[in-house]
Design a protein around this motif. Sequence first.
Motif, PDB file in Angstrom:
ATOM      1  N   THR A 106       0.782  -1.241   0.000  1.00 50.18           N
ATOM      2  CA  THR A 106       0.000   0.000   0.000  1.00 50.18           C
ATOM      3  C   THR A 106       0.817   1.296   0.000  1.00 50.18           C
ATOM      4  O   THR A 106       0.221   2.345  -0.250  1.00 50.18           O
ATOM      5  N   PRO A 107       2.137   1.278   0.310  1.00 53.05           N
ATOM      6  CA  PRO A 107       2.856   2.553   0.259  1.00 53.05           C
ATOM      7  C   PRO A 107       2.728   3.177  -1.140  1.00 53.05           C
ATOM      8  O   PRO A 107       2.742   2.453  -2.146  1.00 53.05           O
ATOM      9  N   LEU A 108       2.590   4.498  -1.167  1.00 53.70           N
ATOM     10  CA  LEU A 108       2.290   5.161  -2.443  1.00 53.70           C
ATOM     11  C   LEU A 108       2.871   6.557  -2.496  1.00 53.70           C
ATOM     12  O   LEU A 108       3.209   7.148  -1.469  1.00 53.70           O
ATOM     13  N   ILE A 109       2.972   7.065  -3.720  1.00 55.31           N
ATOM     14  CA  ILE A 109       3.333   8.472  -3.917  1.00 55.31           C
ATOM     15  C   ILE A 109       2.167   9.132  -4.642  1.00 55.31           C
ATOM     16  O   ILE A 109       1.606   8.565  -5.587  1.00 55.31           O
ATOM     17  N   LEU A 110       1.765  10.303  -4.131  1.00 55.37           N
ATOM     18  CA  LEU A 110       0.659  11.048  -4.730  1.00 55.37           C
ATOM     19  C   LEU A 110       1.202  12.304  -5.389  1.00 55.37           C
ATOM     20  O   LEU A 110       2.112  12.948  -4.854  1.00 55.37           O
ATOM     21  N   ARG A 111       0.606  12.640  -6.532  1.00 53.47           N
ATOM     22  CA  ARG A 111       1.033  13.850  -7.233  1.00 53.47           C
ATOM     23  C   ARG A 111      -0.188  14.706  -7.561  1.00 53.47           C
ATOM     24  O   ARG A 111      -1.152  14.235  -8.149  1.00 53.47           O
ATOM     25  N   TYR A 112      -0.146  15.970  -7.123  1.00 58.09           N
ATOM     26  CA  TYR A 112      -1.238  16.910  -7.387  1.00 58.09           C
ATOM     27  C   TYR A 112      -0.660  18.070  -8.178  1.00 58.09           C
ATOM     28  O   TYR A 112       0.434  18.532  -7.901  1.00 58.09           O
ATOM     29  N   ARG A 113      -1.452  18.546  -9.149  1.00 52.65           N
ATOM     30  CA  ARG A 113      -1.070  19.740  -9.901  1.00 52.65           C
ATOM     31  C   ARG A 113      -2.158  20.782  -9.719  1.00 52.65           C
ATOM     32  O   ARG A 113      -3.148  20.523  -9.024  1.00 52.65           O
ATOM     33  N   THR A 114      -1.980  21.947 -10.329  1.00 53.95           N
ATOM     34  CA  THR A 114      -2.934  23.045 -10.139  1.00 53.95           C
ATOM     35  C   THR A 114      -4.378  22.556 -10.306  1.00 53.95           C
ATOM     36  O   THR A 114      -4.700  21.912 -11.297  1.00 53.95           O
ATOM     37  N   GLY A 115      -5.210  22.843  -9.326  1.00 56.76           N
ATOM     38  CA  GLY A 115      -6.626  22.469  -9.378  1.00 56.76           C
ATOM     39  C   GLY A 115      -6.917  21.097  -8.795  1.00 56.76           C
ATOM     40  O   GLY A 115      -8.074  20.717  -8.625  1.00 56.76           O
ATOM     41  N   ASP A 116      -5.875  20.327  -8.455  1.00 54.33           N
ATOM     42  CA  ASP A 116      -6.085  18.975  -7.923  1.00 54.33           C
ATOM     43  C   ASP A 116      -6.407  19.007  -6.428  1.00 54.33           C
ATOM     44  O   ASP A 116      -6.075  19.971  -5.723  1.00 54.33           O
ATOM     45  N   PHE A 117      -7.017  17.944  -5.963  1.00 55.49           N
ATOM     46  CA  PHE A 117      -7.389  17.832  -4.540  1.00 55.49           C
ATOM     47  C   PHE A 117      -7.652  16.366  -4.223  1.00 55.49           C
ATOM     48  O   PHE A 117      -7.805  15.550  -5.150  1.00 55.49           O
TER      49      PHE A 117
END
Length: 238
Positions: free
Chosen positions: A127-138
């Motif tokens: 389950t370990p993970l990396i999350l990536r958000y860009r402009t407008g993401d949530f």
Amino acid sequence: MFPASVFADAQALDIKALAHDLNEQGWHVVPQLLSPEQCAALRHNYRCDDRYRSTVVMQRHGFGRGEYRYFRYPLPDPIAQLRTRYYVPLAGLANEWMQRTGKEQAYPADHATFIEQCHARGQQRPTPLILRYRTGDFNCLHQDLYGEVHFPFQMAILLSEPGCDFHGGDFVITEQRPRMQSRAHVVPLGIGDAVIFPVNEAPRDGTRGTYRVKLRHGVSVVRSGERFTLGIIFHDAS
Ligand SMILES: O=C(O)CCC(=O)C(=O)O
Ligand SMILES: [Fe+2]
């Protein structure tokens, strides 16, 4: 490339402060658990396809907007080390919480034994993970329960520099209290800081004994830039 100095030098948890914060405040921050260089290496690694077992586009599932990738087994050394190392002190507090809420269950003292229990119950995917958000993401308010077996705490480490790499994108926790309205927390995090928080429920002392609150976490809208997080969940997924 992964940071060479793995995370063996990552600071030890202050158990007293951890227990105090999780009991009184609901979450605990470990400042600068990772160095900016280690954060940069992990962000860079997001592109290495062969490290990950799956990639989730959040808007396709109604989870929010953004993307995350689950590491595959064998986990890169630093990720495996973080998971096994921080499990140990957290298991102590987990068992205290089980007793307070009158539950029989006890968590084993080491992570390898706990993972054997997950695997025996059909929860075998990391389950370990990396999350990536860009402009407008949530990231919508959610819980990371991946099956019947779950460890009561998890950890998220901010890999980007707030106010520089991105704006907005606060880590939030809501606490749903029985017969009361929900309470929200915004957790202040800098680059490399880790937040430790309950996966599902937390005991609270009331005038008529212990009661349980339900927690959810998420990320507010990233107004600009790019924000990465490393999520360490201690149980495996079915
Ligand atoms: O990106 C964040 O700060 C939240 C990550 C998250 O939901 C998790 O690690 O479980
Ligand atoms: Fe999460």
